[in-house]
Motif scaffolding. Sequence first.
Motif, PDB file in Angstrom:
ATOM      1  N   LEU A  47       0.936  -0.999   0.006  1.00 47.42           N
ATOM      2  CA  LEU A  47      -0.119   0.179   0.101  1.00 47.42           C
ATOM      3  C   LEU A  47       0.898   1.284   0.090  1.00 47.42           C
ATOM      4  O   LEU A  47       1.849   1.180   0.850  1.00 47.42           O
ATOM      5  N   LEU A  74      -8.395   4.147  -0.339  1.00 43.61           N
ATOM      6  CA  LEU A  74      -8.873   3.621   0.887  1.00 43.61           C
ATOM      7  C   LEU A  74      -9.937   4.153   1.545  1.00 43.61           C
ATOM      8  O   LEU A  74     -10.499   3.880   2.725  1.00 43.61           O
ATOM      9  N   TYR A  77     -12.774   2.400   3.403  1.00 42.09           N
ATOM     10  CA  TYR A  77     -12.481   1.701   4.398  1.00 42.09           C
ATOM     11  C   TYR A  77     -13.021   2.682   5.909  1.00 42.09           C
ATOM     12  O   TYR A  77     -12.710   3.751   5.791  1.00 42.09           O
ATOM     13  N   ILE A 111      -4.018  -0.640   9.290  1.00 44.27           N
ATOM     14  CA  ILE A 111      -4.023  -1.624   8.164  1.00 44.27           C
ATOM     15  C   ILE A 111      -4.543  -3.256   8.364  1.00 44.27           C
ATOM     16  O   ILE A 111      -5.217  -3.594   7.831  1.00 44.27           O
ATOM     17  N   TYR A 114      -8.302  -2.607  10.066  1.00 38.25           N
ATOM     18  CA  TYR A 114      -9.364  -2.276   8.978  1.00 38.25           C
ATOM     19  C   TYR A 114      -9.215  -2.683   7.471  1.00 38.25           C
ATOM     20  O   TYR A 114     -10.208  -2.785   6.981  1.00 38.25           O
ATOM     21  N   TYR A 115      -7.973  -2.810   7.249  1.00 39.23           N
ATOM     22  CA  TYR A 115      -7.972  -3.230   5.719  1.00 39.23           C
ATOM     23  C   TYR A 115      -7.530  -4.697   5.617  1.00 39.23           C
ATOM     24  O   TYR A 115      -8.457  -5.394   4.759  1.00 39.23           O
ATOM     25  N   LYS A 118     -10.594  -6.209   8.018  1.00 44.26           N
ATOM     26  CA  LYS A 118     -12.075  -5.552   7.847  1.00 44.26           C
ATOM     27  C   LYS A 118     -12.959  -5.692   9.088  1.00 44.26           C
ATOM     28  O   LYS A 118     -14.013  -5.962   9.085  1.00 44.26           O
TER      29      LYS A 118
END
Length: 562
Positions: A47, A74, A77, A111, A114-115, A118
């Motif tokens: 990223l 992003l 998100y 990251i 949440y990335y 999730k």
Amino acid sequence: MGFHNIEEINNIVSTIPFIDVLEEFKQVGIFLEGKTSVNLEGLNESLNFDVQISPQYPLKSHDSEAIKFINKDLIPYNHVMGDGSICIHTLHSPKLKQKLLADFESLKAWIEKYYINKNIDSHYEHIIINEQPFDDIYYSYQFTDVDYSFSKGEFGQVDLTPLSNGIYKKKPISNFLIKSFQPLKKTIKINSKWSEYYMNFEVKNIGLFLFLEDVPAFHNRFAFSNWLELENYIPTDFLQFLYDFQKRNKKHKNTFLPIFFGYKTVENEIHWISTLVKINEIPTIGIPVIDSKGVKLKGQWESKLINRKINWAITRNSSYKYLFGRGTFCDKITNARILIIGVGAIGSMVAKTLVKCGAKNISIVDYDVKEPENVCRSEYNFSNGLYDKTFELIKTLQENSPFVNVNFHNNNEYFESFIKAFHKDKEAKKEYEKSLNQFDIVFNCSTDSDLMFVLDQLKLSTDLINLSITNHAKDLVCAFYPNIYNYVQNQFINILDNDVNDLYNPTGCWSPTFKASYNNISLLTQYTLKEINRKYEENKPKDNFTLSINSENNTNIKFTQY
């Protein structure tokens, strides 16, 4: 000249294991800007982030970090702002290296949470709204809970009552409460759960409401900015309702009309947001109805939204849950029916503290008036001039909470004189016992030994708590019914060092009173209420106690429980 040591920052960032420096930091205006790549286990590909460092760094800029990690891809998100910057929070450090490492670790944590995983937060995050003034004035609307379940597409009128006007972000602001909702197709009025005081406010403005149920925002976070974006959210019968409203109110064409949109958040909780339009600028247009053959049907029109910017006003959820969300006393106190006898220095502080800590039902009794010299050590204001203490205090308490009902106790002015005169009369005594036992907690803050003696003779089922303070506020005595009188008298006469000579003698022939500043009295009173709350919250025995300030160094507070 730059604000930072650019070489040092580039060296520090280059040593972070999961970071590749794509573009080294350089000075761009007042900022440092660079580009980095993050490589972590769990990522299909790295990223990339544009990194911007403000001149305050490593210190914060107001409440925000002075470093931004930006990637507009992003935005869908959680915890990503509209400009693509990641929302991070790290601990304070004035040391550049320590702060940089912590901030990049915070980016890494975002990251992963949440990335990659999730995750979804259990608490509600408000959607981001661009709140704007109208004709250089802000408008705010506060709402609370109602005992009603709105249905999707339900709409009608909102009754509004004004609060005080003020200044917000250096501009005038007009503040309102939502008092009630009136659905168009029902005969009921849905009242907000404010206190009686606020519900008695006169309705002076109205608005319209539509319950959308769904969140009117992109990615559930960024509020729509154009009316056309609401096309699939607003039913045609509401558009017709807007058209009819506009037609009926042509003479008020330049009046601002708030339109409230409701939607569900966590656990079916409802949040309201509001837009403001002038009545002659309601963003709809009439379109002729055309049949299947392409022929316009005479006299038949339907309303459609038009391409126009949404002007969002300010709304705030001021329900009890949020107004007192940062801390209350325990439920046994906040839900109790409380009586406070005597609202001078101690009593007024007790009352205001209880209200600030979420109490919902308070009655007060006092025969006295507030004089100018009372102001310096109690919860009264000079600006009100001479005032009956109970009347001014009720006003103050109501201004501090929209959820407290405050009342005068029966025979407020004559309570003290009557109970002393008739305390030996059996029937009168029963009436006073009945009168006091309707409360869950009674605070006697009168500092009247005679009244304390009389109260101690009654048969009470309520929790009677007596608070007395010595001269110069060296000690505070907290006594729980029964046997209050003997305990307090023994403390004042035989145990505590109560100087009865150096008293304050006011002008005239009034009784001398104890000397103590607001700070002295407040210190002991707040500590006492904290301890009382602990006893109720933890179901501790209601044992008497004293608080004493160390007379040698005036710093330590000695707590003695009996």
